[in-house]
Design a protein around this motif. Structure first.
Motif, mmCIF file in Angstrom:
data_model
loop_
_atom_site.group_PDB
_atom_site.id
_atom_site.type_symbol
_atom_site.label_atom_id
_atom_site.label_comp_id
_atom_site.label_asym_id
_atom_site.label_seq_id
_atom_site.Cartn_x
_atom_site.Cartn_y
_atom_site.Cartn_z
ATOM 1 N N GLN A 1 0.816 -1.210 0.000
ATOM 2 C CA GLN A 1 0.000 0.000 0.000
ATOM 3 C C GLN A 1 0.852 1.264 0.000
ATOM 4 O O GLN A 1 0.432 2.308 -0.483
ATOM 5 N N GLN A 2 2.066 1.166 0.509
ATOM 6 C CA GLN A 2 2.930 2.337 0.629
ATOM 7 C C GLN A 2 3.601 2.724 -0.683
ATOM 8 O O GLN A 2 4.151 3.826 -0.806
ATOM 9 N N PRO B 1 8.980 4.324 0.190
ATOM 10 C CA PRO B 1 9.612 3.231 0.949
ATOM 11 C C PRO B 1 8.828 2.828 2.191
ATOM 12 O O PRO B 1 8.181 3.651 2.848
ATOM 13 N N ALA B 2 8.912 1.558 2.517
ATOM 14 C CA ALA B 2 8.364 1.025 3.763
ATOM 15 C C ALA B 2 9.137 -0.240 4.097
ATOM 16 O O ALA B 2 9.576 -0.972 3.194
ATOM 17 N N LEU B 3 9.324 -0.490 5.373
ATOM 18 C CA LEU B 3 10.058 -1.685 5.789
ATOM 19 C C LEU B 3 9.558 -2.180 7.141
ATOM 20 O O LEU B 3 8.900 -1.451 7.887
ATOM 21 N N ASN C 1 9.538 -3.094 1.020
ATOM 22 C CA ASN C 1 8.782 -3.064 -0.231
ATOM 23 C C ASN C 1 9.696 -2.670 -1.388
ATOM 24 O O ASN C 1 10.869 -2.310 -1.201
ATOM 25 N N ALA C 2 9.155 -2.725 -2.597
ATOM 26 C CA ALA C 2 9.954 -2.402 -3.779
ATOM 27 C C ALA C 2 10.414 -0.952 -3.742
ATOM 28 O O ALA C 2 11.516 -0.626 -4.190
ATOM 29 N N ARG D 1 14.238 0.105 -4.255
ATOM 30 C CA ARG D 1 14.626 1.035 -5.328
ATOM 31 C C ARG D 1 15.370 2.241 -4.779
ATOM 32 O O ARG D 1 16.412 2.649 -5.299
ATOM 33 N N PHE D 2 14.802 2.815 -3.706
ATOM 34 C CA PHE D 2 15.360 4.058 -3.184
ATOM 35 C C PHE D 2 16.770 3.853 -2.638
ATOM 36 O O PHE D 2 17.687 4.622 -2.944
ATOM 37 N N PHE D 3 16.958 2.800 -1.849
ATOM 38 C CA PHE D 3 18.274 2.600 -1.253
ATOM 39 C C PHE D 3 19.296 2.111 -2.285
ATOM 40 O O PHE D 3 20.490 2.385 -2.162
#
Length: 273
Positions: free
Chosen positions: A98-99, A103-105, A117-118, A122-124
Motif C-alpha cells: 500500500q505504501q 519506501p516502507a520496511l 517493499n519495492a 529502489r530508493f536505497f
C-alpha cells in the motif's frame, strides 16, 4: 528465595513509578508490593502478570519475570516463517504494498530489516549508486544510517537524524534486562568512524520531536521524507510484539515526483523485456 523482586523493582524504576503509584494501579497494598520487591513474599503467577501488565513490560521480559518467580513462560516466540503467522505476513505484505511507490520496511527489535517493499529497495539502491561496499552484518536500519558505507553521506541533515535515532533506540531499550543485542548494535554504530562522540551521551528521556524529517540528496535529486512507525495491536507472541513497521511519506511535491520517477524507471525495462 525468588529472584523476581529485583526485576520488579527494576521495571518500576524504569517506568518512574513509586511503590504507592504502582500499588494503586495494580490494586495491591504498598506493604505487599514492598515485600515482593524485597523477597519477603513470593508473588503468584497471576500477580506477576498483573504487575507486568501495569508496568507495560514487553512480552519477552514478562517471560523473564515468570521464570524468575518460578513459573513457566506463557508467551511464545515464533519464527516469522511459521505457518501459524501466515495471516500476519499477509497483513505486513499488504501494508508494504500500500505504501508504494514510497519506501516502507519491517524491522525487528534489533533494528534488522526483515521485509522491505519495492519502493525501499529502489530508493536505497539509488542512494548506493552501484557501490558494492555495504555496512557489516544483515540489513539493519542503524548500521545503514551510521556506517560510512551506508546512506550517511547522502543524508543532508544527518546529525539531526542520528540524534533522533539514538534517542529512539535508547528509549525503546529502557528496562530491557534479558537481551543486550539491540544495545550492542547501538554501541557498535556509535563507534563508527566520523560519528560524533556527543551522540553517546544523548538523553533518552528528553522529549521527542513530533516529526523528524530525513533529507536525502544524490545525483541532483533531493528527497524529503518523514516516517511513521506502527506496531501490531495487542500481540500475544514475542516476535510479533517486537516488529516495527516504518513507512516513509514525502514531505513535498518534489519528493513525490522523484519517487514516482524511480518507480517508472524500474518498470520500463521490465515492460520492454
Amino acid at each position: 528465595m525468588s529472584d523476581v523482586g529485583p526485576l520488579l523493582r527494576h521495571w518500576r524504576t524504569a517506568r518512574r513509578l513509586s511503590q504507592l503509584a504502582l500499588a494503586a494501579e495494580a490494586a495491591v497494598s504498598v506493604r505487599h508490593l514492598c515485600f515482593l520487591e524485597t523477597g519477603r513474599s513470593s508473588p503468584s503467577r497471576a500477580m506477576v502478570l498483573r504487575l507486568a501488565e501495569v508496568l507495560d513490560v514487553p512480552l519477552r521480559e514478562r517471560n523473564a519475570l515468570l521464570l524468575a518467580a518460578g513459573f513457566a513462560p506463557v508467551y511464545r516466540e515464533s519464527d516469522l516463517d511459521a505457518p501459524e503467522l501466515a495471516s500476519v505476513r499477509g497483513a505486513l505484505d499488504a501494508i508494504l504494498a500500500q505504501q508504494e511507490p514510497f519506501p516502507a520496511l519491517v524491522m525487528d527489535r534489533d533494528w534488522d530489516i526483515r521485509y522491505a517493499n519495492a519502493g525501499a529497495r529502489r530508493f536505497f539502491a539509488f542512494l548506493q549508486g552501484g557501490r558494492t561496499a555495504t555496512p557489516p552484518g544483515p540489513p539493519n536500519v542503524l548500521r545503514r544510517m551510521f556506517h560510512p558505507d551506508g546512506v550517511r553521506r547522502h543524508v543532508t541533515n544527518w546529525e539531526e537524524v542520528a540524534e533522533a535515532l539514538v534517542r529512539r533506540a535508547r528509549r525503546e531499550a529502557i528496562g530491557g534486562v534479558t537481551d543486550e543485542r539491540a544495545r550492542r548494535v547501538l554501541d557498535e554504530v556509535l563507534a563508527y568512524p566520523g560519528v560524533p562522540a556527543s551522540l553517546a551521551s544523548v538523553d533518552a528521556g528528553a522529549p521527542l520531536l513530533p516529526v523528524v524529517p530525513v533529507r536525502y540528496a544524490r545525483a541532483g535529486r533531493e528527497f524529503d521524507y518523514f516516517s511513521t512507525v506502527t506496531t501490531l495491536g495487542t500481540p500475544q507472541d514475542v516476535t510479533l510484539q517486537e516488529l516495527r513497521i516504518e513507512c516513509f511519506f514525502p514531505a513535498d511535491d518534489a519528493t513525490r515526483s522523484h519517487a514516482r520517477h524511480l518507480a517508472a524507471s524500474a518498470a520500463a525495462p521490465a515492460a520492454s523485456a
